[in-house]
Design a protein around this motif. Structure first.
Motif, PDB file in Angstrom:
ATOM      1  N   SER A 109       0.837  -1.203   0.000  1.00 58.72           N
ATOM      2  CA  SER A 109       0.000   0.000   0.000  1.00 58.72           C
ATOM      3  C   SER A 109       0.870   1.250   0.000  1.00 58.72           C
ATOM      4  O   SER A 109       0.618   2.205  -0.730  1.00 58.72           O
ATOM      5  N   ALA A 110       1.921   1.236   0.809  1.00 56.13           N
ATOM      6  CA  ALA A 110       2.732   2.450   0.956  1.00 56.13           C
ATOM      7  C   ALA A 110       3.570   2.746  -0.283  1.00 56.13           C
ATOM      8  O   ALA A 110       3.622   3.888  -0.750  1.00 56.13           O
TER       9      ALA A 110
ATOM     10  N   LEU B  92       3.031   5.167  -6.577  1.00 54.55           N
ATOM     11  CA  LEU B  92       3.365   6.378  -7.333  1.00 54.55           C
ATOM     12  C   LEU B  92       3.780   7.523  -6.428  1.00 54.55           C
ATOM     13  O   LEU B  92       4.455   8.452  -6.858  1.00 54.55           O
ATOM     14  N   GLY B  93       3.340   7.461  -5.173  1.00 56.36           N
ATOM     15  CA  GLY B  93       3.735   8.498  -4.222  1.00 56.36           C
ATOM     16  C   GLY B  93       5.252   8.573  -4.116  1.00 56.36           C
ATOM     17  O   GLY B  93       5.831   9.654  -4.048  1.00 56.36           O
TER      18      GLY B  93
ATOM     19  N   TYR C  95      -5.056   9.806  -8.464  1.00 58.78           N
ATOM     20  CA  TYR C  95      -4.001   8.788  -8.512  1.00 58.78           C
ATOM     21  C   TYR C  95      -4.195   7.858  -9.717  1.00 58.78           C
ATOM     22  O   TYR C  95      -3.239   7.488 -10.390  1.00 58.78           O
TER      23      TYR C  95
ATOM     24  N   LEU D  37       0.951  11.018   2.437  1.00 66.01           N
ATOM     25  CA  LEU D  37       0.449  10.295   1.266  1.00 66.01           C
ATOM     26  C   LEU D  37       1.309   9.051   1.011  1.00 66.01           C
ATOM     27  O   LEU D  37       0.801   7.964   0.751  1.00 66.01           O
ATOM     28  N   SER D  38       2.612   9.233   1.120  1.00 61.54           N
ATOM     29  CA  SER D  38       3.506   8.137   0.794  1.00 61.54           C
ATOM     30  C   SER D  38       3.348   6.971   1.774  1.00 61.54           C
ATOM     31  O   SER D  38       3.429   5.811   1.378  1.00 61.54           O
TER      32      SER D  38
ATOM     33  N   SER E 253       0.633   6.217   3.295  1.00 57.09           N
ATOM     34  CA  SER E 253      -0.794   5.814   3.306  1.00 57.09           C
ATOM     35  C   SER E 253      -1.455   6.075   4.654  1.00 57.09           C
ATOM     36  O   SER E 253      -2.268   5.266   5.112  1.00 57.09           O
TER      37      SER E 253
ATOM     38  N   CYS F 151      -6.468   3.890   6.015  1.00 63.65           N
ATOM     39  CA  CYS F 151      -6.096   2.729   5.195  1.00 63.65           C
ATOM     40  C   CYS F 151      -5.406   1.666   6.051  1.00 63.65           C
ATOM     41  O   CYS F 151      -5.722   0.475   5.978  1.00 63.65           O
TER      42      CYS F 151
HETATM   43  N1  PFF Z   1       1.045   5.382  -0.362  1.00 62.15           N
HETATM   44  C1  PFF Z   1       0.663   5.283  -1.747  1.00 62.15           C
HETATM   45  C2  PFF Z   1       1.810   5.780  -2.595  1.00 62.15           C
HETATM   46  O1  PFF Z   1       2.804   6.293  -2.068  1.00 62.15           O
HETATM   47  O2  PFF Z   1       1.728   5.654  -3.813  1.00 62.15           O
HETATM   48  C3  PFF Z   1      -0.622   6.029  -2.021  1.00 62.15           C
HETATM   49  C4  PFF Z   1      -1.725   5.721  -1.050  1.00 62.15           C
HETATM   50  C5  PFF Z   1      -2.199   4.422  -0.893  1.00 62.15           C
HETATM   51  C6  PFF Z   1      -2.269   6.721  -0.285  1.00 62.15           C
HETATM   52  C7  PFF Z   1      -3.201   4.139   0.045  1.00 62.15           C
HETATM   53  C8  PFF Z   1      -3.263   6.485   0.624  1.00 62.15           C
HETATM   54  C9  PFF Z   1      -3.728   5.194   0.794  1.00 62.15           C
HETATM   55  F1  PFF Z   1      -4.670   4.970   1.652  1.00 62.15           F
END
Ligand code: PFF
Length: 448
Positions: free
Chosen positions: A20-21, A24-25, A103, A224-225, A227, A232
């Protein structure tokens, strides 16, 4: 209520959270934010933020999720009966839709580049041509919407077939591979003429280049990166077994995520300076730079193909975790069947993502503070929703939640040794996170 399973192994649980983490972030957004905000100083603030807010908020979400084994709303109702804290869940749901809205447009761009790489059109152009190539993609409503919709169809197909676990298993092979490939690209970038300039930009902290807006961007990027801030990781950790060490897992997720972000920076910036691309190019940055990198590698065709394929899988594990937030909520709180919950979630997502995809072309004259709809969603998601969500989570676990729950979760009911983790966590959650976020907002709203 839907039957709840659990991750079979500790590795499975961590792999899903890392899946998850990492997305694309790290690969797309981190380099562009660092570029816009002057490089080194931004990264320093980013890393501090991970240490004093990122890891504590990940742990907080883990504590909420695992102590209740439920989604955010049910968890908050259980942990604070008779209180209205559970209303925060609606902010999380809205936040998750906004993130997935913009996203998935970028995921669509990744598929187009994967396609271009496959048909051999990505190699053999000048940096200027790569610039026009990206412009022609985003200014075409058909292509932009088409790829976005294709990505979402794949995402929801995976979810409706119940093969997320399969995808996560695939990602467990792909992620380490992505890591290795990033290192190969980094070495390659470091050998480019003028690479030193890129490294200096990335690691030399020039505080005169960092504004308060940049500090906010670094915080938003970190949230964001990782999550965090939209529940989440509450959803994921609600499936964790009771004997995993939450603090170890939270640190592992944060360290791996940060390593991927920094490696992406080391891959991109030497090339940015070597090929004369503007570091402040914004969301288009990696799409202009990466093809030039592939081009001067031997076997560039395969590297390009492999890279975009891996990034595609990394994004898919992130969007799966994002879509799971509203889906779990609808199933458990509104007693919907899984297919129905997926259908509703997909419908909202398609609408938002289509609007985001059109904001570079058909809707590009709709702007607020110089930002088009995509940029606004991107900005609002991390700098407002996730940051405020993270603030709520920090204050809730730091000040409101019964300390016994926190202690029990950190020590697995006394089975793990108590360490400095608990006082550190509580100090960061109670003071550092709220005070810093509060000051940034005061500053930006012009009050101080
Ligand atoms: N963390 C993911 C990324 O860096 O691409 C984006 C993301 C996933 C944000 C799940 C929030 C989330 F709940």
């Amino acid at each position: 209520m839907a039957k709840r399973g659990g991750f079979a192994t500790r590795m499975g649980a961590i792999a899903a959270a890392v899946g998850s983490a990492v997305g694309l972030g790290n690969i797309w957004r981190f380099p562009y934010e660092a570029g816009v905000n002057g490089g080194g100083a931004f990264i320093l603030v980013y890393i501090c933020c991970i240490l004093v807010m990122g890891i504590p908020v990940i742990l907080s979400e883990f504590i909420i999720g695992r102590s209740t084994h439920s989604n955010m709303k049910a968890a908050l109702k259980r942990l604070s009966p008779g209180k209205k804290y559970y209303l925060f869940t609606y902010l999380c749901i809205l936040g998750s839709f906004i993130v997935i809205g913009f996203y998935s447009v970028v995921c669509g761009w990744i598929i187009e580049y994967l396609y271009q790489a496959a048909v051999g059109h990505l190699i053999g152009h000048t940096p200027d041509e790569y610039n026009s190539m990206f412009t022609s993609l985003v200014t075409s409503p058909e292509r932009c919407v088409g790829w976005t919709v294709l990505f979402l169809i794949l995402n929801f197909l995976v979810m409706s077939r119940g093969i997320e676990k399969g995808i996560e298993r695939v990602a467990r092979i792909m992620m380490p591979l992505l890591f290795v490939i990033l290192i190969v690209f980094c070495i390659n970038s470091l050998l480019l003429p003028g690479a030193g300039k890129g490294l200096k930009f990335l690691f030399y902290p020039d505080f005169s280049a960092l504004t308060m807006r940049g500090v906010l961007d670094a915080f938003g990027q970190a949230f964001l990166s990782l999550s965090i801030g939209i529940s989440c990781l509450v959803t994921y950790s609600s499936y964790f077994k009771d004997d995993t060490s939450l603090s170890k897992d939270a640190t592992t997720v944060a360290v791996l995520d940060t390593m991927v972000a920094i490696l992406s920076g080391v891959m991109i910036f030497p090339a940015v300076f070597s090929f004369g691309v503007e570091p402040t190019a914004g969301p288009r940055l990696i799409f202009e730079v990466l093809p030039s990198i592939f081009q001067q590698m031997s076997g560039g065709y395969f590297w390009a193909l492999l890279f975009f394929l891996l990034v595609f899988f990394a994004s898919l594990t992130s969007t799966i975790s994002l879509s799971e937030i509203p889906i779990t909520f609808l199933i458990e709180e509104h007693k919907m069947s899984r297919p129905r919950a997926i259908a509703w979630t997909a419908m909202f997502t398609f609408v938002l993502a289509t609007v985001a995809a059109l904001s570079f072309n058909v809707l590009d004259d709709i702007k607020l503070w110089g930002k088009n709809i995509f940029d606004m969603m991107d900005y609002a998601a991390s700098n407002i929703f996730m940051l405020l969500g993270g603030l709520f989570t920090a204050v809730y676990v730091g000040w409101i939640l019964d300390r016994k729950v926190v202690h029990d979760q950190l020590t697995n009911g006394g089975r793990l040794k108590g360490t400095i983790v608990e006082p550190y966590l509580i100090f960061c959650l109670r003071y550092i996170a709220p005070v810093s976020i509060f000051f940034i907002f005061l500053y930006l709203s012009g009050i101080i």
